[in-house]
Design a protein around this motif. Sequence first.
Motif, PDB file in Angstrom:
ATOM      1  N   ARG A  52       0.813  -1.213   0.000  1.00 24.87           N
ATOM      2  CA  ARG A  52       0.000   0.000   0.000  1.00 24.87           C
ATOM      3  C   ARG A  52       0.859   1.281   0.000  1.00 24.87           C
ATOM      4  O   ARG A  52       0.552   2.250  -0.703  1.00 24.87           O
ATOM      5  N   SER A  74      -2.836  -5.014   1.012  1.00 28.30           N
ATOM      6  CA  SER A  74      -3.081  -4.291   2.265  1.00 28.30           C
ATOM      7  C   SER A  74      -3.944  -5.145   3.178  1.00 28.30           C
ATOM      8  O   SER A  74      -4.828  -5.861   2.704  1.00 28.30           O
ATOM      9  N   ASN A  76      -5.917  -3.766   5.196  1.00 29.95           N
ATOM     10  CA  ASN A  76      -7.151  -2.977   5.237  1.00 29.95           C
ATOM     11  C   ASN A  76      -7.920  -3.165   3.938  1.00 29.95           C
ATOM     12  O   ASN A  76      -7.631  -2.520   2.930  1.00 29.95           O
ATOM     13  N   GLN A  77      -8.923  -4.024   3.969  1.00 27.73           N
ATOM     14  CA  GLN A  77      -9.672  -4.357   2.760  1.00 27.73           C
ATOM     15  C   GLN A  77     -10.681  -3.285   2.376  1.00 27.73           C
ATOM     16  O   GLN A  77     -11.355  -3.405   1.355  1.00 27.73           O
ATOM     17  N   SER A  78     -10.818  -2.217   3.189  1.00 28.41           N
ATOM     18  CA  SER A  78     -11.698  -1.114   2.776  1.00 28.41           C
ATOM     19  C   SER A  78     -10.883   0.057   2.227  1.00 28.41           C
ATOM     20  O   SER A  78     -11.426   1.127   1.954  1.00 28.41           O
ATOM     21  N   TYR A  79      -9.575  -0.150   2.051  1.00 24.90           N
ATOM     22  CA  TYR A  79      -8.729   0.897   1.466  1.00 24.90           C
ATOM     23  C   TYR A  79      -9.241   1.259   0.071  1.00 24.90           C
ATOM     24  O   TYR A  79      -9.544   0.385  -0.743  1.00 24.90           O
ATOM     25  N   ASP A  80      -9.357   2.557  -0.189  1.00 18.28           N
ATOM     26  CA  ASP A  80      -9.903   3.021  -1.469  1.00 18.28           C
ATOM     27  C   ASP A  80      -8.782   3.295  -2.466  1.00 18.28           C
ATOM     28  O   ASP A  80      -8.019   4.239  -2.312  1.00 18.28           O
ATOM     29  N   ASP A  92      -5.437  -9.079   0.197  1.00 20.08           N
ATOM     30  CA  ASP A  92      -5.005  -9.003   1.596  1.00 20.08           C
ATOM     31  C   ASP A  92      -3.668  -9.691   1.877  1.00 20.08           C
ATOM     32  O   ASP A  92      -3.161  -9.623   2.995  1.00 20.08           O
TER      33      ASP A  92
END
Length: 199
Positions: A52, A74, A76-80, A92
């Motif tokens: 990321r 990442s 963080n699987q909600s990273y835009d 992930d």
Amino acid sequence: MSRFTIIVAATKSHGIGLNGRLPWRLPKELKYFSDATTAAPEGQQNLVIMGRKCWESIPKKHRPLPKRLNVVVSRNQSYDLGASPDTAVLKDSLKSASALMDPSHLHRGFIIGGSTLYEESLGLPLSPTEPCVDRVLLTRILSPAFDDCDVFMTDFVKDDPRWTRAAHAELKEWVGFEVPEGVQEENGVTYEFQMWVRK
Ligand code: FOL
């Protein structure tokens, strides 16, 4: 296809980054990165896998890197990613990223950084079925020393004596285009294109 190639530019003390970006500005070296990671047979594309922070380090106007499937790793699987899913995808782990290596559409898989992903992938044992790294396209930055680097690459050669440097002809043959041999100079920086393989 679970054998990956690392591509990296690193100083003699393995420095790769400073303040969230590259410590140098080397347009011809970056062109080599672009050509090597893009080259693929007609109808196929390469995968460029990155962490990321590496994604964020690429200038917005250049990302996603064109003509390559960009994979960002990442937790963080909600990273835009702010990019269309046919050009950039979020995964992930390196292992789930490698599951994308569909041999019909994808040619080579490159791990493009940064330090966390280099370290994690170099630590994977060589395996015919599991994801691992068996090749490094290393641009060795010779001078200046860039002693202020704050991010470093693993000293892979020191960690595993099976790594051997390939001849320059092999490097050209593998990438599929002319690569200048010997010490290069750009903006007062000297460097050399190298290929390392592990068997
Ligand atoms: N490997 C090597 N050999 N050199 C690098 O600079 C390098 N950089 C990264 C990973 N491996 C590397 C990560 N950082 C771009 C910028 C930063 C970056 C990776 C790529 C980038 O903008 N790439 C464009 C180049 C466009 C141009 O020619 O200016 C691309 O299309 O690849």
